[in-house]
Design a protein around this motif. Structure first.
Motif, PDB file in Angstrom:
ATOM      1  N   VAL A   1     107.348 -18.210  21.755  1.00 42.04           N
ATOM      2  CA  VAL A   1     107.964 -17.673  22.969  1.00 42.04           C
ATOM      3  C   VAL A   1     108.561 -16.300  22.672  1.00 42.04           C
ATOM      4  CG1 VAL A   1     110.208 -18.775  22.498  1.00 42.04           C
ATOM      5  CG2 VAL A   1     109.588 -18.175  24.847  1.00 42.04           C
ATOM      6  N   PHE A   2     108.391 -15.392  23.630  1.00 40.98           N
ATOM      7  CA  PHE A   2     109.015 -14.075  23.516  1.00 40.98           C
ATOM      8  C   PHE A   2     110.456 -14.164  24.022  1.00 40.98           C
ATOM      9  CE2 PHE A   2     104.683 -12.443  23.213  1.00 40.98           C
ATOM     10  CZ  PHE A   2     104.842 -11.406  22.291  1.00 40.98           C
ATOM     11  N   VAL A   3     111.331 -13.443  23.355  1.00 38.32           N
ATOM     12  CA  VAL A   3     112.728 -13.330  23.765  1.00 38.32           C
ATOM     13  C   VAL A   3     112.874 -11.981  24.465  1.00 38.32           C
ATOM     14  CG1 VAL A   3     115.115 -13.313  22.987  1.00 38.32           C
ATOM     15  CG2 VAL A   3     113.424 -14.705  21.773  1.00 38.32           C
ATOM     16  N   VAL A   4     113.391 -12.002  25.685  1.00 43.40           N
ATOM     17  CA  VAL A   4     113.464 -10.769  26.477  1.00 43.40           C
ATOM     18  C   VAL A   4     114.901 -10.462  26.869  1.00 43.40           C
ATOM     19  CG1 VAL A   4     111.128 -11.090  27.371  1.00 43.40           C
ATOM     20  CG2 VAL A   4     113.069 -11.999  28.658  1.00 43.40           C
ATOM     21  N   ASP A   5     115.146  -9.170  27.149  1.00 42.54           N
ATOM     22  CA  ASP A   5     116.473  -8.764  27.607  1.00 42.54           C
ATOM     23  C   ASP A   5     116.557  -8.890  29.127  1.00 42.54           C
ATOM     24  OD1 ASP A   5     115.113  -6.598  28.674  1.00 42.54           O
ATOM     25  OD2 ASP A   5     115.835  -5.165  27.168  1.00 42.54           O
ATOM     26  N   ASP A   6     117.634  -8.389  29.703  1.00 40.08           N
ATOM     27  CA  ASP A   6     117.845  -8.528  31.148  1.00 40.08           C
ATOM     28  C   ASP A   6     116.791  -7.792  31.969  1.00 40.08           C
ATOM     29  OD1 ASP A   6     120.056 -10.080  30.661  1.00 40.08           O
ATOM     30  OD2 ASP A   6     121.483  -8.413  30.828  1.00 40.08           O
ATOM     31  N   ALA A   7     116.119  -6.812  31.357  1.00 44.20           N
ATOM     32  CA  ALA A   7     115.091  -6.042  32.057  1.00 44.20           C
ATOM     33  C   ALA A   7     113.687  -6.560  31.752  1.00 44.20           C
ATOM     34  CB  ALA A   7     115.198  -4.572  31.686  1.00 44.20           C
ATOM     35  N   ASP A   8     113.596  -7.764  31.170  1.00 43.77           N
ATOM     36  CA  ASP A   8     112.314  -8.395  30.825  1.00 43.77           C
ATOM     37  C   ASP A   8     111.549  -7.643  29.738  1.00 43.77           C
ATOM     38  OD1 ASP A   8     112.532 -10.593  32.512  1.00 43.77           O
ATOM     39  OD2 ASP A   8     111.670  -9.526  34.216  1.00 43.77           O
ATOM     40  N   ARG A   9     112.271  -6.879  28.939  1.00 39.45           N
ATOM     41  CA  ARG A   9     111.626  -6.209  27.814  1.00 39.45           C
ATOM     42  C   ARG A   9     111.695  -7.096  26.584  1.00 39.45           C
ATOM     43  NH1 ARG A   9     115.101  -0.952  29.204  1.00 39.45           N
ATOM     44  NH2 ARG A   9     116.642  -2.516  28.587  1.00 39.45           N
ATOM     45  N   PRO A  10     110.572  -7.322  25.907  1.00 32.30           N
ATOM     46  CA  PRO A  10     110.581  -8.188  24.722  1.00 32.30           C
ATOM     47  C   PRO A  10     111.369  -7.566  23.582  1.00 32.30           C
ATOM     48  CG  PRO A  10     108.445  -7.120  24.971  1.00 32.30           C
ATOM     49  CD  PRO A  10     109.225  -6.794  26.210  1.00 32.30           C
ATOM     50  N   ILE A  11     112.342  -8.315  23.092  1.00 33.05           N
ATOM     51  CA  ILE A  11     113.167  -7.830  21.981  1.00 33.05           C
ATOM     52  C   ILE A  11     113.021  -8.721  20.752  1.00 33.05           C
ATOM     53  CG2 ILE A  11     114.862  -6.683  23.454  1.00 33.05           C
ATOM     54  CD1 ILE A  11     116.637  -9.162  23.170  1.00 33.05           C
ATOM     55  N   GLY A  12     112.281  -9.812  20.897  1.00 34.85           N
ATOM     56  CA  GLY A  12     112.089 -10.721  19.775  1.00 34.85           C
ATOM     57  C   GLY A  12     111.016 -11.745  20.085  1.00 34.85           C
ATOM     58  N   ILE A  13     110.638 -12.493  19.074  1.00 30.00           N
ATOM     59  CA  ILE A  13     109.663 -13.564  19.233  1.00 30.00           C
ATOM     60  C   ILE A  13     110.038 -14.689  18.280  1.00 30.00           C
ATOM     61  CG2 ILE A  13     108.055 -12.608  17.517  1.00 30.00           C
ATOM     62  CD1 ILE A  13     105.756 -13.601  19.325  1.00 30.00           C
ATOM     63  N   VAL A  14     109.859 -15.928  18.728  1.00 28.57           N
ATOM     64  CA  VAL A  14     110.215 -17.103  17.920  1.00 28.57           C
ATOM     65  C   VAL A  14     109.050 -18.078  17.942  1.00 28.57           C
ATOM     66  CG1 VAL A  14     111.767 -19.065  17.675  1.00 28.57           C
ATOM     67  CG2 VAL A  14     112.677 -16.854  18.380  1.00 28.57           C
ATOM     68  N   HIS A  15     108.674 -18.558  16.777  1.00 25.93           N
ATOM     69  CA  HIS A  15     107.618 -19.566  16.645  1.00 25.93           C
ATOM     70  C   HIS A  15     108.261 -20.922  16.416  1.00 25.93           C
ATOM     71  CE1 HIS A  15     104.045 -21.677  15.135  1.00 25.93           C
ATOM     72  NE2 HIS A  15     103.323 -20.692  15.658  1.00 25.93           N
ATOM     73  N   VAL A  16     107.589 -21.976  16.853  1.00 27.46           N
ATOM     74  CA  VAL A  16     108.143 -23.316  16.692  1.00 27.46           C
ATOM     75  C   VAL A  16     108.424 -23.632  15.230  1.00 27.46           C
ATOM     76  CG1 VAL A  16     105.878 -24.468  16.544  1.00 27.46           C
ATOM     77  CG2 VAL A  16     107.875 -25.745  17.371  1.00 27.46           C
ATOM     78  N   HIS A  17     107.631 -23.060  14.309  1.00 28.92           N
ATOM     79  CA  HIS A  17     107.865 -23.309  12.882  1.00 28.92           C
ATOM     80  C   HIS A  17     109.214 -22.756  12.427  1.00 28.92           C
ATOM     81  CE1 HIS A  17     103.254 -23.724  12.105  1.00 28.92           C
ATOM     82  NE2 HIS A  17     103.791 -24.801  12.637  1.00 28.92           N
ATOM     83  N   ASP A  18     109.640 -21.640  13.036  1.00 31.28           N
ATOM     84  CA  ASP A  18     110.966 -21.088  12.714  1.00 31.28           C
ATOM     85  C   ASP A  18     112.053 -22.104  13.040  1.00 31.28           C
ATOM     86  OD1 ASP A  18     109.807 -18.571  12.059  1.00 31.28           O
ATOM     87  OD2 ASP A  18     109.800 -18.026  14.187  1.00 31.28           O
ATOM     88  N   LEU A  19     111.893 -22.774  14.190  1.00 32.82           N
ATOM     89  CA  LEU A  19     112.898 -23.739  14.648  1.00 32.82           C
ATOM     90  C   LEU A  19     112.833 -25.028  13.842  1.00 32.82           C
ATOM     91  CD1 LEU A  19     112.359 -23.132  18.458  1.00 32.82           C
ATOM     92  CD2 LEU A  19     114.172 -22.204  17.025  1.00 32.82           C
TER      93      LEU A  19
END
Length: 350
Positions: A323-341
């Motif tokens: 899943v991409f992590v986005v800011d309030d303006a829907d700009r991607p600022i990060g990404i997380v994979h299930v393996h990270d979690l």
């Protein structure tokens, strides 16, 4: 009298193991009898809470909520071990608490108990001699005393301001003497106390995290902003990017996905490995197409203040692995994979 759930024998599904030997049968039957005895104890405890003990329990909760100090737990032997666990559970759920060993209390630790505290003593018999000096100490100083015992006429119950009277349910051991069912009821009642107090105090996940900064509990209660991949690790491309180039971006990262952003940097679509497989079946000339033609619009995203445990649940529910992590303006600022979690879930100790 309040009706409580039934854990009685008529509803208990006893295991029907395939018996290899008569010894196996004896071993399994002994285990089943022990578990049934402890379940019966919990059933009796439920009935007691639905009856008179429930009102005492409510008084105890109100007393603890009004404290300016802490809840001091004490007990000897197996009850002492239970008291330690209850103290730890209370503290971890927002109720300041710690355990004082009754023998150590008589050698100086009594000074740890103040007039702002309340003392919860656990003794199945209520006659544990090691508790007597502490009982005298708290009585002289008018410190609230809560008893958890199975005997209403015991010395401890008579001195207590509030008595959580445990039902007299048989112990699980074959000779009926080893603390088993009784300690199970003590533990369950202590958990009920901690959970009730946490609920009434409005304990949040963030507060729980602050009590568990280490281990996998603390790890899973981190925010995505603290664990997400950022900067050059983000696999991004524009909607006009040829798929031939987009594939190089995807394979150059390890997430199996590609985020599509517009000229303002907003995430407008996503291409996954699965999208590629489906697109190749439908478009033999896939490499001549653009990302904008292939992408899935309106991808699922999460904000950076999402807790890792909530993100893991989000991925599982939506059957996605990244899943991409986005800011309030829907700009991607990060990404997380299930393996990270999952690595967080398996790290440390609770």
């Amino acid at each position: 009298m309040t009706r409580t759930p039934d854990f009685g024998e008529e509803r208990m599904n006893e295991p029907k193991p395939s018996v290899r030997t008569e010894e196996d049968a004896r071993i399994i039957n002994a285990a089943v009898r022990a578990v049934k005895a402890e379940c019966k104890g919990l059933q009796d405890l439920l009935s007691a809470l639905g009856d008179g003990m429930g009102h005492v329990f409510a008084d105890v909760v109100r007393l603890i909520l009004s404290l300016q100090g802490r809840v001091i737990l004490s007990g000897m032997g197996k009850s002492g071990h239970v008291a330690r666990k209850i103290a730890a559970t209370l503290a971890s759920t927002g109720t300041p608490s710690f355990y004082v060993h009754p023998a150590e209390a008589s050698h100086g630790d009594m000074g740890m108990i103040t007039n702002k505290d309340a003392v919860l003593m656990i003794s199945n018999s209520g006659e544990t001699p090691e508790l007597a000096p502490m009982i005298q100490y708290v009585r002289r100083r008018s410190i609230p005393l809560i008893a958890m015992t199975a005997r209403a006429n015991s010395a401890l119950a008579k001195e207590a301001d509030h008595t959580l009277l445990l039902p007299k349910s048989p112990e699980a051991c074959s000779i009926g003497l080893a603390p088993t069912t009784s300690t199970t009821m003590q533990m369950a009642l202590g958990d009920a106390l901690a959970v009730t107090l946490a609920e009434l105090k409005g304990l949040t996940k963030e507060e729980f995290h602050s009590f568990h900064p280490g281990g996998n509990l603390g790890a899973l209660l981190q925010h995505l902003r603290d664990i997400m991949h950022t900067g050059k690790e983000l696999p991004l491309a524009g909607p006009e990017t040829p798929m031939r180039e987009a594939l190089l971006v995807m394979t150059g990262h390890r997430f199996g996905t590609l985020g599509i952003v517009d000229d303002k940097g907003r995430l407008i679509g996503i291409i996954t490995d699965g999208d590629l497989r489906r697109a190749m079946e439908q478009n033999p000339d896939l490499l001549s197409r653009t990302t904008g033609e292939i992408m899935t619009k309106n991808p699922k995203t999460l904000p950076p203040d999402t807790l890792a445990v909530a993100a893991l649940d989000f991925l599982n529910r939506n059957k996605i692995t990244v899943v991409f992590v986005v800011d309030d303006a829907d700009r991607p600022i990060g990404i997380v994979h299930v393996h990270d979690l999952l690595r967080l879930e398996g790290s440390g100790s609770a």
